[in-house]
Scaffold this active site. Structure first.
Site, PDB file in Angstrom:
ATOM      1  CB  SER A 156      -0.484  -1.048   1.308  1.00  0.00           C
ATOM      2  OG  SER A 156      -0.870  -2.398   1.366  1.00  0.00           O
ATOM      3  CE1 TYR A 175      -4.869   0.531   3.253  1.00  0.00           C
ATOM      4  CE2 TYR A 175      -4.163  -1.611   2.424  1.00  0.00           C
ATOM      5  CZ  TYR A 175      -3.899  -0.460   3.146  1.00  0.00           C
ATOM      6  OH  TYR A 175      -2.666  -0.292   3.749  1.00  0.00           O
TER       7      TYR A 175
END
Length: 270
Positions: A156, A175
């Site tokens: 990501s 994350y």
């Protein structure tokens, strides 16, 4: 009508895609099957009623088979070591040794660091960092023995370091840390298995309209213009699953720029 090509570039190859009950994982599984791969799809949601989110492994398998492809489902919780070992055993029993592993499964909580619970931190690290590494450990002996293998880890843009001027974020630090760790693992493993003809790469999607993204409210008035069709990440992953391991390995790419570099347009999905 787009159909599976049983004589495509992945004919004779076996693939495992995790997180394939919906969204990006489902799209990747479909794209690999379109090129003739036999695909094992895995996730925690096997059938209707097992999740509040739309999408199931049963639906993914039905979609692939309806288009003429081959697929089987193996329900597994990747936070469990025993479940990961069972997954690889059942995938191998279904179609033989794996040629392709796509690590897409994720568990994500967007909570500020100050209040992030250790229990959830441990779960995120287990599923997004240790599980991909453990699955690689389980498939690598066969890949190295056969001198053939392709591993793709889904990352990501959250792995990028925030830059000033800083703006208040929605609790994505952990994350981003998980994805940064996954990317460093990828390049390190690529160097370790280079001589064994095994490719290890990272590809990141743009902002994709998936059920998981909807849950976290990541598409809004400020971000809606950045939404990218899911076909981009599916196509980029497929390209990394057929490249020459001596040339296309150790890459950290984002789907849009990667396809532009290769001069490719994403194929429509069945």
């Amino acid at each position: 009508m787009t159909r599976v090509n049983p004589n495509g570039t992945l004919r004779g190859k076996t693939a495992l895609v995790t997180g394939a009950s919906r969204g990006i994982g489902e799209a990747i599984a479909v794209r690999l099957a379109m090129e003739g791969a036999k695909v094992v799809v895995s996730a925690r949601t096997a059938a209707d009623g097992e999740s509040k989110l739309p999408g199931t492994l049963a639906h993914t398998v039905e979609r692939i088979r309806a288009a003429g492809g081959e697929a089987v489902a193996v329900k597994a919780d990747l936070s469990s070591e025993a479940e990961r070992e069972r997954l690889i055993a059942e995938a191998t029993a279904a179609y033989g040794p794996l040629d392709i592993l796509v690590n897409d499964a994720a568990v994500t909580f967007f909570i500020p660091v100050e209040t992030f619970p250790k229990k959830r931190f441990d779960l995120m690290m287990e599923v997004q960092v240790w599980a991909p590494m453990h699955l690689c450990q389980l498939v690598l002996p066969s890949m190295r023995e056969r001198k053939q293998g392709w591993i793709v880890n889904i990352s990501s843009g959250a792995a990028f370091h925030p830059k000033q001027p800083y703006v208040r974020r929605s609790g994505g630090t952990v994350y981003g840390m998980c994805k940064a760790a996954l990317e460093r693992f990828t390049t390190g493993l690529a160097s370790e298995v280079f001589d064994d003809n095994v490719a290890v790469n990272v590809i990141s999607p743009g902002l994709v309209d998936t059920p998981g993204v909807a849950v976290h409210g990541l598409i809004n008035e400020q971000t809606k213009d950045r939404v990218q069709p899911i076909e981009y990440i599916a196509e980029a992953t497929y390209q990394l699953c057929k490249g020459d391991p001596k040339v296309m390995t150790g890459r950290i790419d984002h789907a849009g720029p990667f396809l532009e570099e290769m001069g490719l347009k994403p194929s429509a999905l069945v």
